[in-house]
Each structure stands twice: as C-alpha cells, then as structure tokens.
Design an enzyme around this catalytic site. Structure first.
Site: not given
Length: 836
Positions: A458, A565, A601, A695, A718-719, A766
């Site tokens: 420990h 965002r 955005r 995107e 991402n998209d 981004c």
C-alpha cells in the site's frame, strides 16, 4: 425532482441506454467498491445536474464531479471509463467547485468522438458515495433521456442500518474460485466484508480445514487464500440466498488491485558496485538529498498490574481517535477521487473494528496488561499469522497492521507524529506505513527507501500516486547509513547510491532542473506565437463553450478562439435566450480574449442535441436530419436573432461567424445575403468575416467553390470522420475506428486546403484531430494554418509546431495519402515525427 430529508429523485444527467453496475466494463465500478449506482451509455455530449445542490468536487481533468444534494446525498458522476488518462482533453467544465447548481443545469461538455477513440468505454457512472446514510432504488427503463427520473435516494433508518442478525435456520452454500489478483488480501477482503454487511444472514468462508466469519477482515485474511484457490461460502439466515449470490459475485469479480509491478520473489542483495544498495522500484524518480532515518515506537517493559476497566477505556479512546483520523483521510481521498488511497484506508478502518484484534487486546488487558502492550501484542500475533502463510503479498499486508499498531500506540502515549524533516530529505526506514507516507508527503520528503517492503504494498501505491520516488527491499544495510549523509536515489533502477560524487550530484540536479525548466518554458512560451523552424506561423486557438473557458484559454496562451460553441446558451432551458442575453454572452467571450479574434459558430442543434422549446419531428436517423444550418430553413427567426446579437458586439472586427453543416454554395450565399441585410438595418459599415465548417464530405469536395464566397474554412474532423467513413461515432463497436487520420480523411483535408488556397483563404481545424500532437505535422504539411485545441493543450501543440520544418512536413504528408489505414498513417507519423 422530489426532495425532502428522506427522499430524493435524481434525474438522468445523460441520455442513452441504462446499465446496471455489474455490466460496466470496469472492475472497480462493477464490484460496487465505490458505492451503489447505475450507468448510462451516453448518446449526448453534455453532463447535466441530476438534482439541485452544490458541486463539492471537480476532477482536475474535468471527467468527473460530485454534487451534494440538499438532503446530504453525495452523487459522483464519472464520464467514460479510464477518461482520466485524457488529462482533460475533450472536456469543457461549465461549473466550478463550490458552485450551487440547479437540476438540469449543464455541468460538463465533452467530446464523444475523442473519448470513444482513445478510452476504454463511453459508459458513464452515477454513484452514491455516502451509501452508509442512503440507499438507491432504480426507477429508469432500459433507455433514458436527460431530465427523466433515474434513481430514488432514500435515507436509511437507524434501525435498518443496525439490524440484528437473523437467526433463522435457512441456509445456502456454494463453492467459488477466487479471481482477485494476489488472493484475498486486505482490499478484496474489505469488499467481501462490506458485501456481507448488506445482509442480515451470517456468512462464513471455508478454505481447507479453516473457516472465518465474513465480518472479520483479519479472519478472512488469515485464511491465506490465494488467487485461483477454491473456497466454500455458507450463509445462514432469512436472506441467505441473496447474500450467497452477492458474495459469490464479490469473490469472483477481479478488482483493480495493486498491480503493474511484480511481487518481489528474488533475494535482496547489495549491488556489485561499491557504495550502491540495490532494491526494487516501487515508484520511479531521480532525487538527491540528505538521508533521514525514521524509527518506530519502542515500548519499555510492562512492569506492573493495571486496572482493566481503566486500560480498556484508554484503548477505546485511542481507537476512536485513530478511527476519526482515518475517516478524515477518507473524506479527503473521496474529495480528490483518489480511489486507491480510499480503498487502503477503508481497509484500515475495517481492521480497527475487527473482532479478532479487539478481542485479543481486551483479553490481555483483563489479565492486567497495559493497553499499549496489549494492543502491540494483539497486532504482532496477527502479523505472525500472516507471515506464517508464506505468501509475499500477505507478508506485505502485515505492514498495514503495523501501521495501526504505531497509530494507536501514538494515541495511547499522547504523542503526535513528531518527526521534523530537514529540507529535501530522503527518508529511510525498516518499513514505512501508509499513514507515515501521507505525513512524509505533507512534510515534502523528496524520496523514500526501505529495508523491507514490497513493490505491491500500500505504501508503494500511495508513493506512486504522490509522485514520490520510492525503493523497497534494500536490506538492513540501509539502516546503517549515517543520519544526514547525502545520497542519490535512482528509484526507476531500484538503486540507492551511498557515496555519489560531486559530479553525480550536479548531474541529478541538472536533470531535475531541466525537467522543471522545460515545463516552465512551455508555459511561458505558450503566450508567444508558434512558428515552424522555416518561419511558417501556425495560429493555435482554443475550442470553448463559455466566457469562463475563454478566460482559461487566454491564460493558457491561446492565439484566439477557434470555435465558440453557442449551444451552451440554448440547451437546458425552456425558452430561447433573447437577443440581449446572447449579445452579453458573446461580448463576455470577446472581452475575455483581450485583443484576439473569436470565431463564433451559429447554433448547431438537432441530431443528438435537442431543444425543449424547439420540437422537431422524430427522425429515423437524426445525425442525417435537421442539423446545423438546416435549422435556419425550419426556424429562420432563431438564426436572425443570433446574427443580430453577434453584429452588436464590439469591436466587430474581432468577431468571425462560422456556419455549421453547410453542404452547398447556395446555403452560404443565402446567409451571406441575410447578414448583409441585417448589417444595413443596423447601419453597420463593416460585416464580420463569415466562414464555413467543412464537416460533410460534400463541403470538402466543394471547398474551392465555397472558398470563393467564404472568408475562411474550418474543418470539423469529428463529424467529417463519421460522415466519410459511414460509421456512427456513438456506435460502441465502431467508435474506435472513427479515426480522422484515415487516408480518406487526409485526402479531404488536402482537397479543402488546395481549394481554399486558390482564393487566398486560410483553413483551420477545430475538431479533435487538432488536439492530437501526432497529427500536427500532417495538418501543417497539408496546408492548415490554424489549429483550435482544448485549452490545456495550447502549450504542447505550440511546442510541437516550433520543432517542425514546414517544407519537410509538406513533402512527407503527401505520401501519407497513399497509405492503407489510419493505423498505418499513425505509425508513419511516429516514425517521421516521433513524440518526444
């Protein structure tokens, strides 16, 4: 939410399928070690408050926080499994510790794409951490949406908490194989004990010809059960069947024990080198300083008869004092969400209530012994039991007993932990205990070395958690080193150098200073522009969702906001924000960024982001439905109001507007025309720059045509990844394959940059790929000139840019477009531009 002192209904903080804890792909959560709860596999990207209350803890990395409800229930919410390893990347905190929040309030925005790709699982936990005061009743179905009733929290009555043992004759038994790593030592034994206490039945464990009550931690450990051993469980009482099943589950679930380091089985020895002792690394690091030897409490011989009643009372007072200290340690560990520290001291608390120990000490006191000697002898007897088992892991656990011996003796003798360390001390001891280590860490010891001990102890776990270099099993020679002698502890290699030269001292200081300086320089240089070696400047901006996050980004050296965002203003409420509220919010972000530009955005809802006040038709595939800019076609007044608010910020020249989900040039032209009309209505002489998010593959293929009418392009990887690869990034089985380093994605990025260059427009990224240091040289090579990243990564990405040659990046990046997979691209990047 219903909320009184006895009952509270928690609403769902996330949307998605609901799982019971036992189905969570993590042993610690699944075994209930942290407490009762439930899990949700999230389909949205924002965590909401499940009730009114106060945020009492926020993880440093933003992936977990705890809320204390008004009735005292404390609820831990943990996004994803092993997300602490992201170190805050992909998490945007919307609240601070100490904040009062309302049910449904947005708490954390997170990047589902990144978590799915880089972590073990998206499954998120809702755990009641003070289950001794409350119990849970699930009320959710198989799937749930944010805000729907999820769990009932009921106060436990004193009577039920202390229910007497049920002496019914019903019995149940079964055999089970132990899967806990290292066998049934302190931490898994504490889990078994905790499980047994949830039932009125009496439970026993049988191994070979020995048996122990599941109520006794010492009894369970004393059986000497190893990993893979088979045991028999018997339960007697009214709820024996349920108790048996729960205990079987607890015994056969492998918990996250002290691992990563092998148990010491080789004999201890001194190194072949002169003046070097060789041990085993328990926690890595390189330090130098004076050696300070720590010795335990030695009792004088007990000389006379003592009054048993008085000695029993003294022991009770001392035990309660130590229990109180351990409870305080546990509270702090829970606040810091330090699971390993919490497990260790939970086991210590259980040991202090162990009937085997307490009865042995009481019997010795009744025979006239002093409380001090009775306690010491009771501990020593149990240590002997564990040592006699002949298993290294159980021998190490005897150290936990010695810890309690020292703590209770100090309480009995009225002594505090009284060592004063010299500055920069390396502490040596026969064997340190967990509570010793906490004290030494608080007193700023720089390293630890022990004659005994093991790498799975420990103390070793705590040392690793504190970042404190630690070497164990150095042998008794370490205790002969004179107090104050200057030594070097090279913990990674298990070495204690007893007579280092001045040159060696200087080298160690130089290495440590260089590490500190590098961290400081990255932070200082984060405020400076980032240019490649051949003079190409790359703007490193930040993705944010509020003015508070913008402030953090500015302090971390962001060159601007690459993506604000605006959904944070629109979600989790029953009416849309008015023009004035929006203008103030956008202005606050501009103000937080000094003289730097801010890309805002326009509202991107639809898909998995729904608004209560904007009912949309149910869609078979919402990700392919009314998303982003398409919303303007359904509710043009929403976008009009937002554009008006944006046009009223000051100075307007620092504001850039970004349109999401554009798929054709006409969409851009219509909104550009509307923006011009609004500028005329407001009598503005300038129009803010207008950009397009790339995107959707269609937008990448039309990049040249879009760049003719847009002022800039920003790639949302991402998209773009999920639409290009036809893989839903929320799909548990595919999420790990939605990788923006796929050659097809890189080709679309290259096409976008080439199309923009024909009209002299700049391109930013981004999406999550911008925050990946491995991708930085590829993006620079393909023509990207702005990277918008999570605020904590600004310094790291700028540092990466400064070590690149842009011409070299351009040359090598073209070859990556012809590779066979994302994995092949990542391997090539690691080869061309290794991460230091």
């Amino acid at each position: 939410m219903s909320n009184n002192n006895n009952e509270l209904t928690l609403s769902a903080p996330l949307s998605g399928p609901v799982l019971v804890l036992s189905n969570v792909p993590d042993e610690v959560f699944a075994s209930g070690t942290l407490g009762e709860g439930i899990a949700i596999d999230p389909l949205n990207d924002c965590l909401h408050a499940p009730c009114d209350g106060v945020i009492i803890h926020v993880a440093r990395t933003g992936h977990a926080l705890t809320i204390r409800a008004d009735n005292g229930a404390e609820v831990l919410m943990h996004v994803g499994i092993d997300t602490v390893e992201l170190n805050g990347e992909g998490f945007a905190l919307l609240v601070k510790e100490g904040a009062r929040v309302s049910e449904g309030q947005a708490l954390v925005q997170f990047d589902l794409d990144r978590i799915a790709r880089q972590c073990k699982s998206l499954v998120s936990l809702i755990i009641l951490t003070n289950g001794e005061r409350f119990e849970l009743r699930p009320i959710a179905g198989k799937s749930i949406n944010v805000g729907e009733p999820l769990l009932q929290v009921l106060a436990r009555s004193t009577a039920s908490a202390q229910s007497s043992v049920d002496n019914s004759v019903a019995e149940a038994s079964a055999s089970v194989r132990i899967t806990h790593r290292g066998g049934l030592h302190a931490r898994p034994a504490a889990l078994i004990r905790k499980t047994a206490q949830d039932f009125s039945s009496q439970a026993q464990l049988h191994y070979g010809d020995k048996s122990a009550s599941c109520d006794s931690l010492m009894g369970l450990m004393g059986l000497g059960i190893g990993e893979g051993d088979e045991v028999r469980v018997t339960c007697r009482g009214k709820d024996c069947e349920a108790a048996l099943q729960a205990l079987i589950n607890a015994l056969s679930v492998a918990t996250k024990q002290e691992h990563h380091t092998p148990i010491l089985t080789t004999p201890r020895h001194t190194s072949h080198e002169a003046d070097v002792l060789q041990g085993v690394c328990a926690a890595p690091g390189l330090v130098c300083g004076p050696l300070f030897r720590l010795s335990g409490i030695e009792l004088p011989q007990d000389t006379g008869k003592h009054a048993p009643d008085e000695q029993l009372q003294r022991l009770d007072v001392a035990l309660e004092q130590v229990r109180s200290e351990i409870r305080s340690t546990l509270t702090h560990a829970r606040q810091r969400k330090n699971v390993e520290e919490e497990d260790i001291f939970t086991a210590h608390l259980a040991l202090l209530e162990d009937p085997t120990l307490l009865d042995a000490a009481a019997r010795a006191i009744e025979q006239g012994n002093a409380a001090t000697h009775a306690w010491r002898d009771a501990i020593q007897a149990q240590c002997a039991v564990l040592l006699a088992l002949g298993k290294p892991l159980f021998a190490e656990r005897a150290n936990d007993l010695r810890d309690l011996q020292q703590r209770v003796l100090r309480a009995l003798l009225g002594e505090a932990w009284h060592f004063e360390l010299p500055a920069g001390a390396i502490v040596s001891a026969h064997e340190l205990t967990p509570s010793d280590l906490l004290q030494l860490s608080a007193q700023h010891a720089v390293g630890i070395c022990m004659a005994e001990g093991g790498a799975t102890s420990h103390v070793a776990i705590l040392a690793r958690g504190k970042g404190l270099p630690c070497v164990v099993a150095l042998g008794a020679e370490v205790l002969d080193v004179p107090q104050g002698q200057r030594v070097v502890l090279d913990a990674a290699n298990g070495r204690l150098e007893l007579a280092p030269s001045e040159a060696r001292h200087a080298e160690v200081h130089q290495i440590r200073d260089a590490q500190t300086l590098r961290r400081q320089q990255q932070q200082v240089q984060a405020q400076l522009p980032a240019s490649t070696r051949d003079g190409l400047t790359i703007e490193v901006a930040a993705n944010v969702a509020s003015s508070a996050e913008a402030q953090v980004a500015f302090e971390n050296g962001a060159d601007g906001v690459g993506l604000l965002r605006t959904e944070f203003l629109f979600v989790d409420r029953h009416t849309a924000p008015d023009e004035q509220e929006q203008r103030q919010a956008y202005q606050a972000v501009l103000d937080a960024m000094g003289d730097k530009s801010v890309i805002i955005r326009t509202i991107d809802v639809g898909g998995d982001k729904q608004l209560d006040y904007l009912p949309l038709p149910v869609e078979a595939n919402p990700v392919l439905g009314l998303r982003g800019i398409r919303m303007a076609q359904v509710r043009p007044e929403l976008l009009d109001q937002q554009l008006r608010a944006l046009l009223q910020v000051s100075p307007l020249g620092r504001c850039r507007i970004l349109l999401p989900m554009v798929t054709e040039v006409d969409e851009l032209l219509q909104i550009r025309q509307r923006l011009d009309q609004l500028c005329a209505e407001l009598e503005l002489t300038q129009r803010p720059e207008l950009g397009v998010m790339i995107e959707v593959p269609a937008a990448a293929l039309l990049a040249e045509q879009l760049a003719k009418h847009a002022d800039f392009l920003s790639i949302g990887t991402n998209d773009l990844s999920q639409y290009t690869l036809a893989m839903d990034r929320d799909h548990a089985g595919l999420a790990a394959r939605v990788d923006a380093m796929h050659p097809a994605l890189l080709r679309l990025i290259a096409l976008t940059c080439a199309g923009a260059a024909k009209h002299g427009r700049w391109v930013g990224v981004c999406g999550a790929l911008a925050s990946d240091p491995l991708a930085t040289p590829v993006l620079v090579g393909l023509g990207v000139s702005e990277l918008s990243v999570s605020p904590p990564q600004i310094g790291e990405i700028k540092h990466r840019v400064r070590h690149l040659d842009a011409a070299h990046c351009r040359q090598l990046s073209q070859g990556l477009l012809d590779l066979s997979s994302a994995k092949a691209v990542r391997q090539a990047c690691q080869h061309h531009w290794p991460l230091s």
